[in-house]
Design an enzyme around this catalytic site. Structure first.
Site, PDB file in Angstrom:
ATOM      1  N   HIS A 113      38.310  56.092  17.212  1.00  9.03           N
ATOM      2  CA  HIS A 113      38.565  57.003  18.808  1.00  9.03           C
ATOM      3  C   HIS A 113      40.738  56.053  18.761  1.00  9.03           C
ATOM      4  O   HIS A 113      39.944  55.308  19.652  1.00  9.03           O
ATOM      5  CB  HIS A 113      38.691  57.828  19.576  1.00  9.03           C
ATOM      6  CG  HIS A 113      38.843  58.346  20.623  1.00  9.03           C
ATOM      7  ND1 HIS A 113      39.050  58.770  21.927  1.00  9.03           N
ATOM      8  CD2 HIS A 113      40.219  59.589  20.118  1.00  9.03           C
ATOM      9  CE1 HIS A 113      40.045  60.224  22.323  1.00  9.03           C
ATOM     10  NE2 HIS A 113      40.077  60.541  21.028  1.00  9.03           N
TER      11      HIS A 113
ATOM     12  N   TYR B  46      62.385  59.356   4.645  1.00  6.11           N
ATOM     13  CA  TYR B  46      61.225  59.924   6.066  1.00  6.11           C
ATOM     14  C   TYR B  46      60.166  60.750   5.523  1.00  6.11           C
ATOM     15  O   TYR B  46      59.668  61.398   6.355  1.00  6.11           O
ATOM     16  CB  TYR B  46      62.264  60.889   6.954  1.00  6.11           C
ATOM     17  CG  TYR B  46      63.519  59.839   7.038  1.00  6.11           C
ATOM     18  CD1 TYR B  46      63.632  58.378   7.799  1.00  6.11           C
ATOM     19  CD2 TYR B  46      64.807  60.331   6.985  1.00  6.11           C
ATOM     20  CE1 TYR B  46      64.296  57.951   8.335  1.00  6.11           C
ATOM     21  CE2 TYR B  46      65.634  59.713   6.678  1.00  6.11           C
ATOM     22  CZ  TYR B  46      65.336  58.072   7.893  1.00  6.11           C
ATOM     23  OH  TYR B  46      66.983  57.766   8.231  1.00  6.11           O
TER      24      TYR B  46
ATOM     25  N   ASN C 169      56.659  59.789   5.873  1.00 11.35           N
ATOM     26  CA  ASN C 169      55.899  58.971   6.281  1.00 11.35           C
ATOM     27  C   ASN C 169      55.427  59.489   7.540  1.00 11.35           C
ATOM     28  O   ASN C 169      55.723  60.437   8.584  1.00 11.35           O
ATOM     29  CB  ASN C 169      56.934  58.183   7.295  1.00 11.35           C
ATOM     30  CG  ASN C 169      57.395  56.963   5.684  1.00 11.35           C
ATOM     31  OD1 ASN C 169      57.348  56.481   5.266  1.00 11.35           O
ATOM     32  ND2 ASN C 169      59.001  56.836   6.597  1.00 11.35           N
TER      33      ASN C 169
ATOM     34  N   ASP D 215      55.958  56.653   3.117  1.00  5.54           N
ATOM     35  CA  ASP D 215      56.940  56.775   1.356  1.00  5.54           C
ATOM     36  C   ASP D 215      56.644  54.833   0.780  1.00  5.54           C
ATOM     37  O   ASP D 215      56.546  54.282   1.209  1.00  5.54           O
ATOM     38  CB  ASP D 215      57.703  57.371   1.757  1.00  5.54           C
ATOM     39  CG  ASP D 215      58.901  56.735   2.868  1.00  5.54           C
ATOM     40  OD1 ASP D 215      58.755  54.719   2.454  1.00  5.54           O
ATOM     41  OD2 ASP D 215      59.886  57.276   3.079  1.00  5.54           O
TER      42      ASP D 215
END
Length: 136
Positions: A20, A120, A122, A28
């Protein structure tokens, strides 16, 4: 031989070992991988495998509590941002600057590099707790 779920043994092990609040990064082709953070490189060529494909396959096998993306995705990769909002509408989505995203990547359990060539693309997938389908 494994019959269901993720067949990549490295990814399957990482997911099985998550606790957890641990997190992984789906990246990318351009995201730098900090020293000391393991990288699983799936990139075969530009666009293969795609960010979407990898995120979806991992999401099918991982209990995700929260997702973090870079703010820059909203303006510079709207298609991927729309996908994330739509596909994961039931999961809290937070944002941070791309520079902060890279700093947070330093504490990831692993960075999984895709062949995605859009900017971007990601995300950080934060592990939740799965108590099973019959948990009360």
């Amino acid at each position: 031989m494994k019959k269901h779920g993720i067949l990549n043994s490295h990814i399957a092990k990482v997911l099985a070992d998550l606790g957890h609040t641990d997190y992984i990064v789906i990246a990318d082709i351009g995201l730098p991988v900090p020293e000391g953070v393991p990288k699983i490189d799936l990139a075969l060529t530009y666009g293969v495998p795609s960010f979407r494909d990898v995120v979806q396959i991992i999401a099918d096998d991982m209990e995700i509590e929260q997702i973090t993306i870079a703010e820059e995705m909203m303006g510079q990769n709207r298609e991927t941002f729309a996908y994330m909002q739509q596909e994961f509408a039931h999961i809290p989505l937070s944002t941070c600057s791309h520079e902060e995203f890279k700093r947070r990547s330093q504490h990831a359990k692993v960075i999984i590099r895709t062949g995605e060539s859009r900017p971007y693309a990601n995300c950080i997938l934060h592990a939740g707790v799965y108590f099973g389908a019959n948990a009360q």
